[in-house]
Design an enzyme around this catalytic site. Sequence first.
Site, short mmCIF file in Angstrom:
data_model
loop_
_atom_site.label_atom_id
_atom_site.label_comp_id
_atom_site.label_asym_id
_atom_site.label_seq_id
_atom_site.Cartn_x
_atom_site.Cartn_y
_atom_site.Cartn_z
N GLU A 50 0.82 -1.31 0.05
CA GLU A 50 0.01 0.02 0.09
C GLU A 50 1.02 1.16 0.02
OE1 GLU A 50 -2.74 0.40 3.32
OE2 GLU A 50 -3.37 2.18 2.55
N ARG A 275 4.91 -12.54 10.00
CA ARG A 275 5.40 -10.96 9.66
C ARG A 275 6.86 -11.04 10.46
NH1 ARG A 275 1.78 -7.17 8.88
NH2 ARG A 275 3.08 -5.43 9.41
N LYS A 285 4.43 1.08 9.53
CA LYS A 285 4.74 2.25 8.84
C LYS A 285 3.89 3.44 9.67
CE LYS A 285 3.22 0.27 4.96
NZ LYS A 285 2.49 -0.04 3.41
P1 ATP Z 1 2.39 -1.90 7.99
O1 ATP Z 1 1.94 -2.78 9.07
O2 ATP Z 1 4.00 -1.64 8.51
O3 ATP Z 1 1.83 -0.57 7.65
P2 ATP Z 1 1.42 -3.42 5.87
O4 ATP Z 1 1.28 -4.80 5.90
O5 ATP Z 1 0.42 -2.60 6.02
O6 ATP Z 1 2.63 -2.80 6.85
P3 ATP Z 1 1.45 -3.35 2.99
O7 ATP Z 1 2.12 -2.15 2.23
O8 ATP Z 1 0.37 -3.80 3.15
O9 ATP Z 1 1.99 -3.03 4.64
O10 ATP Z 1 2.43 -4.73 2.85
C1 ATP Z 1 2.67 -5.08 1.71
C2 ATP Z 1 3.30 -6.53 1.69
O11 ATP Z 1 4.32 -6.69 2.70
C3 ATP Z 1 2.01 -7.32 2.33
O12 ATP Z 1 2.06 -8.58 1.58
C4 ATP Z 1 2.40 -7.58 3.86
O13 ATP Z 1 1.81 -8.50 4.46
C5 ATP Z 1 3.99 -7.50 3.65
N1 ATP Z 1 4.58 -7.07 4.86
C6 ATP Z 1 4.57 -6.21 5.75
N2 ATP Z 1 5.04 -5.96 6.59
C7 ATP Z 1 5.52 -7.26 6.64
C8 ATP Z 1 6.58 -7.82 7.78
N3 ATP Z 1 6.71 -6.97 8.74
N4 ATP Z 1 7.03 -9.02 7.59
C9 ATP Z 1 6.51 -9.73 6.47
N5 ATP Z 1 5.83 -9.07 5.38
C10 ATP Z 1 5.56 -7.80 5.65
MG MG Z 2 -1.39 -2.95 4.65
#
Ligand code: ATP
Ligand code: MG
Length: 575
Positions: A50, A275, A285
Amino acid sequence: MSTPNSEPEAGTNAAETSTPVASNFIRDIILEDIKNNKNGGRVHTRFPPEPNGYLHVGHAKSININFGFAQEFGGKCNLRFDDTNPSKEETEYVDSIIEDVHWLGGDWEGRMFYASDYFDQLFEWAVQMIKDGKAYVCDLNAEQVRQTRGNYSEPGQDSPYRNRSVEENLDLFMRMKNGEFPDGSRTLRAKIDMAAPNLNFRDPVMYRILHEHHHRTGDKWCIYPMYDYAHGQSDSIEGITHSICTLEFEDHRPLYDWYVEQLGIHHPQQIEFDRLSLTYTLLSKRKLLKLVQEKFVTGWDDPRMPTISGMRRRGYTPEAIRNFCKRIGVSKTPGIIELGLLEYFLREDLNKRADRVMAVLNPLKVIIDNYPEGQVEMMDAVNNPEDASKGSRQVPFSRELYIEQDDFREVPPKGYYRLSPGKEVRLRYGYLVTCTSVVKDADGNVTEVHCSYDPATRGGNTPDGRKVKSTIHWVSASQAIEAEVRIYDNLFKVEDPNQVPEGEEFTVNLNPNSLQLVPNAKLEPFLSNAKPGDRVQFERLGYFCVDKESAPEHLVFNRTVALRDTWAKVEKKSK
Ligand code: ATP
Ligand code: MG
């Protein structure tokens, strides 16, 4: 050679000595799918960020998995921006994500998409669902939707708008789209089951009204699909075979499956993994954004940030991050990985690629009284003992040098083998020198150390075989160049920065000493041409990387990571 009857010798068994590919439950699923010719044997993954912040090292794990499996199985991996939320998304984030995925080695081969590319299709599908009696316009506001949702032990209540006619729903949905209603006044909801044990099935919202400008679709839309409605269908449109995501989406999978089944479209298989969490690090984020906005750090690429851009600026290599990701693998249970493991892979990689040079961070003047004034000798110094192809360079040696203040003690504590009155040490690549006297200022601080050198020990050799216990680094004073050096430590002072005392914020866990500035370090002249991004080892001090703010007239180095043990151990000993 072992005969059939003899016991195999330990370690000679082929299975033991070859390095097997680490087993991984996702790989097992993909292998099984290929075997069964599911999806015609295709493997097609995607990385779906995102664009509401910069990527961090947790994303690197996901990138490594998605692009890694595509590569391993001759498949494809798309880059797709899940840009369904216009209020938090920006082009700056899109640009940074493209740069970071590319830097980490992800190759989407031109398949870069946006969920917003599918807004028309998603809208048409929503209309189809209304026509099929599977979606309705609901006039409850967000708070009322929440209140009537029930919880794990109690069923929810049907919305009073649940049984609107198809015609009324179609009319209201069109009017939502045409901007007739204010934000939050109505939603489109899937008509599933308000008593479903999985709360995601309790008539989830598909569309909400948001009169907001979108970074790509501009003002075309004032209704936006919810992530849960858009995500699975976006994967389906792209023909994704394995939708790999993190564990928090496990409960959402049945809903994603439900949507694609109702619509009768290609059904990707979602697989969830844990994660990445790292000690001394926050990977959210939202929290990282707060650090940037409230200026706890200088920006998303502050070298203390766990963002890919911060790590790049700090001096991390993509190889080190990839090797770390390979090593940690994937699992179904959340756990916390030691930051030290990431640093291990960083050191391992830098050890092979970084030239070793000499730099003095806290200079103390050394004068070699019996060395001819005005003489400069060029000493041969090996660039990298791990890699002969890196060759050697010339380092100037002269009568006046700088050494580290820590490498001299007027009164040496027990076990201190570096320079002190009457003691001899080796100057790396230089000569053996013995301290003869010191000069002090009015406060009693040593300002100059006087030594004599042994001309027979050129290059640090001892033809008579005598031993010195310590070899220290140095820089010739008149040829030294200056640099600003930024010494970074962990951004957080506690192992789990999410653990916050009652009534406090996570920022209380910030490490007040995460950055220490050394304004005037002395460097050997070899480094005068150092360019932003160059990586070196300062002997005995650690790995350093030239910062993006560095210029020939003002060199700036970031400490990437300390050398394990050496410095810390020596420091501890000398205390
Ligand atoms: P955050 O919680 O940091 O905002 P998010 O999951 O909302 O992270 P996205 O941009 O939606 O961030 O993530 C893109 C991809 O990266 C998704 O498939 C998500 O599952 C993966 N991802 C995000 N954070 C992690 C993490 N700490 N470890 C492994 N994969 C991750
Ligand atoms: Mg997300």
